[in-house]
Design a protein around this motif. Sequence first.
Motif, PDB file in Angstrom:
ATOM      1  N   MET A  68       0.880  -1.268   0.021  1.00  0.00           N
ATOM      2  CA  MET A  68       0.049   0.176  -0.014  1.00  0.00           C
ATOM      3  C   MET A  68       1.054   1.138   0.014  1.00  0.00           C
ATOM      4  N   THR A  69       0.451   2.236  -0.535  1.00  0.00           N
ATOM      5  CA  THR A  69       1.337   3.545  -0.326  1.00  0.00           C
ATOM      6  C   THR A  69       0.102   4.672   0.273  1.00  0.00           C
ATOM      7  N   GLU A  70       0.999   5.550   0.912  1.00  0.00           N
ATOM      8  CA  GLU A  70       0.350   6.407   1.717  1.00  0.00           C
ATOM      9  C   GLU A  70       1.150   7.666   1.687  1.00  0.00           C
ATOM     10  N   ASN A  71       0.635   8.945   2.096  1.00  0.00           N
ATOM     11  CA  ASN A  71       1.139  10.085   2.049  1.00  0.00           C
ATOM     12  C   ASN A  71       1.947  10.349   3.534  1.00  0.00           C
ATOM     13  N   THR A  72       3.355  10.845   3.552  1.00  0.00           N
ATOM     14  CA  THR A  72       4.031  10.808   4.967  1.00  0.00           C
ATOM     15  C   THR A  72       3.537  11.974   5.716  1.00  0.00           C
ATOM     16  N   GLU A  73       2.720  12.992   5.132  1.00  0.00           N
ATOM     17  CA  GLU A  73       2.505  14.304   5.949  1.00  0.00           C
ATOM     18  C   GLU A  73       1.512  14.146   7.241  1.00  0.00           C
ATOM     19  N   PRO A  74       0.218  13.474   6.956  1.00  0.00           N
ATOM     20  CA  PRO A  74      -0.578  13.414   8.269  1.00  0.00           C
ATOM     21  C   PRO A  74      -0.158  12.263   9.152  1.00  0.00           C
ATOM     22  N   THR A  75      -0.644  12.837  10.519  1.00  0.00           N
ATOM     23  CA  THR A  75      -0.389  11.893  11.620  1.00  0.00           C
ATOM     24  C   THR A  75       0.886  10.808  11.514  1.00  0.00           C
ATOM     25  N   ASN A  76       2.064  11.315  11.060  1.00  0.00           N
ATOM     26  CA  ASN A  76       3.140  10.570  10.440  1.00  0.00           C
ATOM     27  C   ASN A  76       3.460   9.322  11.476  1.00  0.00           C
ATOM     28  N   ASN A  77       3.409   9.534  12.921  1.00  0.00           N
ATOM     29  CA  ASN A  77       3.847   8.363  13.824  1.00  0.00           C
ATOM     30  C   ASN A  77       3.228   7.630  13.985  1.00  0.00           C
ATOM     31  N   ASN A  78       1.784   7.724  13.588  1.00  0.00           N
ATOM     32  CA  ASN A  78       0.711   6.477  13.699  1.00  0.00           C
ATOM     33  C   ASN A  78       1.169   5.345  12.396  1.00  0.00           C
ATOM     34  N   TYR A  79       1.774   5.770  11.679  1.00  0.00           N
ATOM     35  CA  TYR A  79       2.186   4.654  10.755  1.00  0.00           C
ATOM     36  C   TYR A  79       3.280   3.679  10.995  1.00  0.00           C
ATOM     37  N   PHE A  80       3.690   3.957  12.015  1.00  0.00           N
ATOM     38  CA  PHE A  80       4.925   3.051  12.268  1.00  0.00           C
ATOM     39  C   PHE A  80       4.732   2.049  13.432  1.00  0.00           C
ATOM     40  N   ASP A  81       3.678   1.813  14.088  1.00  0.00           N
ATOM     41  CA  ASP A  81       3.404   0.799  14.990  1.00  0.00           C
ATOM     42  C   ASP A  81       3.646  -0.364  14.952  1.00  0.00           C
ATOM     43  N   ASN A  82       3.281  -0.924  13.583  1.00  0.00           N
ATOM     44  CA  ASN A  82       3.201  -2.463  13.458  1.00  0.00           C
ATOM     45  C   ASN A  82       4.585  -2.738  12.679  1.00  0.00           C
ATOM     46  N   TYR A  83       5.384  -1.665  12.328  1.00  0.00           N
ATOM     47  CA  TYR A  83       6.702  -1.906  11.479  1.00  0.00           C
ATOM     48  C   TYR A  83       7.908  -2.001  12.038  1.00  0.00           C
ATOM     49  N   ILE A 131      11.190  -3.297  -3.854  1.00  0.00           N
ATOM     50  CA  ILE A 131      10.850  -4.896  -4.022  1.00  0.00           C
ATOM     51  C   ILE A 131      11.964  -5.611  -3.708  1.00  0.00           C
ATOM     52  N   PRO A 132      13.054  -5.933  -4.451  1.00  0.00           N
ATOM     53  CA  PRO A 132      14.106  -6.985  -4.096  1.00  0.00           C
ATOM     54  C   PRO A 132      14.621  -6.670  -2.793  1.00  0.00           C
ATOM     55  N   ASN A 133      14.804  -5.527  -2.239  1.00  0.00           N
ATOM     56  CA  ASN A 133      15.312  -4.988  -0.903  1.00  0.00           C
ATOM     57  C   ASN A 133      14.229  -5.336   0.158  1.00  0.00           C
ATOM     58  N   PHE A 134      12.756  -5.255  -0.050  1.00  0.00           N
ATOM     59  CA  PHE A 134      11.993  -5.855   0.956  1.00  0.00           C
ATOM     60  C   PHE A 134      12.433  -7.161   1.169  1.00  0.00           C
ATOM     61  N   LYS A 135      12.637  -8.011   0.123  1.00  0.00           N
ATOM     62  CA  LYS A 135      13.127  -9.375   0.295  1.00  0.00           C
ATOM     63  C   LYS A 135      14.272  -9.873   0.938  1.00  0.00           C
ATOM     64  N   LEU A 136      15.408  -8.727   0.806  1.00  0.00           N
ATOM     65  CA  LEU A 136      16.414  -8.774   1.514  1.00  0.00           C
ATOM     66  C   LEU A 136      16.247  -8.782   2.934  1.00  0.00           C
ATOM     67  N   CYS A 137      15.483  -7.728   3.405  1.00  0.00           N
ATOM     68  CA  CYS A 137      15.170  -7.557   4.771  1.00  0.00           C
ATOM     69  C   CYS A 137      14.717  -8.578   5.416  1.00  0.00           C
ATOM     70  N   LYS A 138      13.784  -9.573   4.568  1.00  0.00           N
ATOM     71  CA  LYS A 138      13.340 -10.728   5.381  1.00  0.00           C
ATOM     72  C   LYS A 138      14.360 -11.478   5.711  1.00  0.00           C
ATOM     73  N   LYS A 139      15.469 -11.559   4.992  1.00  0.00           N
ATOM     74  CA  LYS A 139      16.665 -12.401   5.486  1.00  0.00           C
ATOM     75  C   LYS A 139      17.237 -11.666   6.538  1.00  0.00           C
ATOM     76  N   PHE A 140      16.980 -10.511   6.686  1.00  0.00           N
ATOM     77  CA  PHE A 140      17.818  -9.926   7.864  1.00  0.00           C
ATOM     78  C   PHE A 140      16.541 -10.088   9.384  1.00  0.00           C
ATOM     79  N   GLY A 141      15.502 -10.805   9.254  1.00  0.00           N
ATOM     80  CA  GLY A 141      14.654 -11.020  10.239  1.00  0.00           C
ATOM     81  C   GLY A 141      13.606  -9.990  10.113  1.00  0.00           C
ATOM     82  N   GLY A 142      13.501  -9.151   9.406  1.00  0.00           N
ATOM     83  CA  GLY A 142      12.516  -8.251   9.165  1.00  0.00           C
ATOM     84  C   GLY A 142      11.240  -8.948   8.845  1.00  0.00           C
ATOM     85  N   LYS A 143      10.155  -8.187   9.542  1.00  0.00           N
ATOM     86  CA  LYS A 143       8.655  -8.607   9.166  1.00  0.00           C
ATOM     87  C   LYS A 143       7.942  -7.769   8.425  1.00  0.00           C
ATOM     88  N   ASN A 144       7.438  -6.689   8.913  1.00  0.00           N
ATOM     89  CA  ASN A 144       6.826  -5.480   8.010  1.00  0.00           C
ATOM     90  C   ASN A 144       7.596  -4.453   8.098  1.00  0.00           C
TER      91      ASN A 144
END
Length: 282
Positions: free
Chosen positions: A1-16, A26-39
């Motif tokens: 999904m895409t969103e704008n970073t302007e409104p209520t910025n901090n609310n975006y980050f709770d589950n990431y 895209i390929p680097n999201f997959k790389l982050c999985k190798k580092f143990g990242g989830k979201n």
Amino acid sequence: MTENTEPTNNNYFDNYDFLNFSYKQIPNFKLCKKFGGKNGIGFESNPEKNDQLIEEINNDPNLKTQKILKGNPSNIIINENTLHHFKFTICKDYMEYLPGQIESKESIQNAIKLSSDFVYISQDNFDSDVVLLKRGFKTNYSDWTAYTNHMTSNIYFNILFEYYKLGLIEDYIIFYTEPIKNSDNKYIHPLNSSPDQDTYDSEIHAYKKENMKFNNIFHKLNIIITVKGYKDIDKILEKIEEEKSILYDSRKGIYEKDLEGSIEDEPEPKKGLLGKVNNFLS
């Protein structure tokens, strides 16, 4: 999904749990999985690319929980809600596009402040430009005009050594990957090749000397930075499943002292029957 970073910025980050500052999301999201990242959260400032990224993410079941924000990573507000909120940040093929060293230093500092464990940087390597120049070669990315920022290992060292002395980071490792073993490599062009060229093609590009052996010339320069208190830098290094040549480790100093780049004076013998005959006759 895409969103704008302007409104209520901090609310975006709770589950990431990680940030993806990389050029190719895209390929680097997959790389982050190798580092143990989830979201994770990535960034795309070009509106035309947003729809394409949404489609790619939605079509990949392994990526549907990733988020793309419109805008630049510098838009993130660092405060009590975001300070060291994410486990890690990766900046892959990102630094080259920044205006210069000041912006690079700011990006590194922000990534450290946003991360609790580590920051991983990977970029095209400009350390070997002078060695290649002296022998009539260059890489196709050395004069890519979109690359406005040519960070070298020495510049990274100067920045990180300062942070290290100030106690802002735990450790850091500077290392190379993807060795370029000879002049036949696709990234190697002759000096008179025009700027902004893709990989070398003998059908369309100027002649270059072939079979010239390269020593310690690499495609990628990489840096791992651990945030103060995080002790497992070797575990991060192990997750990068490539041949690595370590230039500097803050725990040990200069790691490999024989990493100076060079190019052999004579071409390597051609492979095959003719090469074997020439070796025998010599």
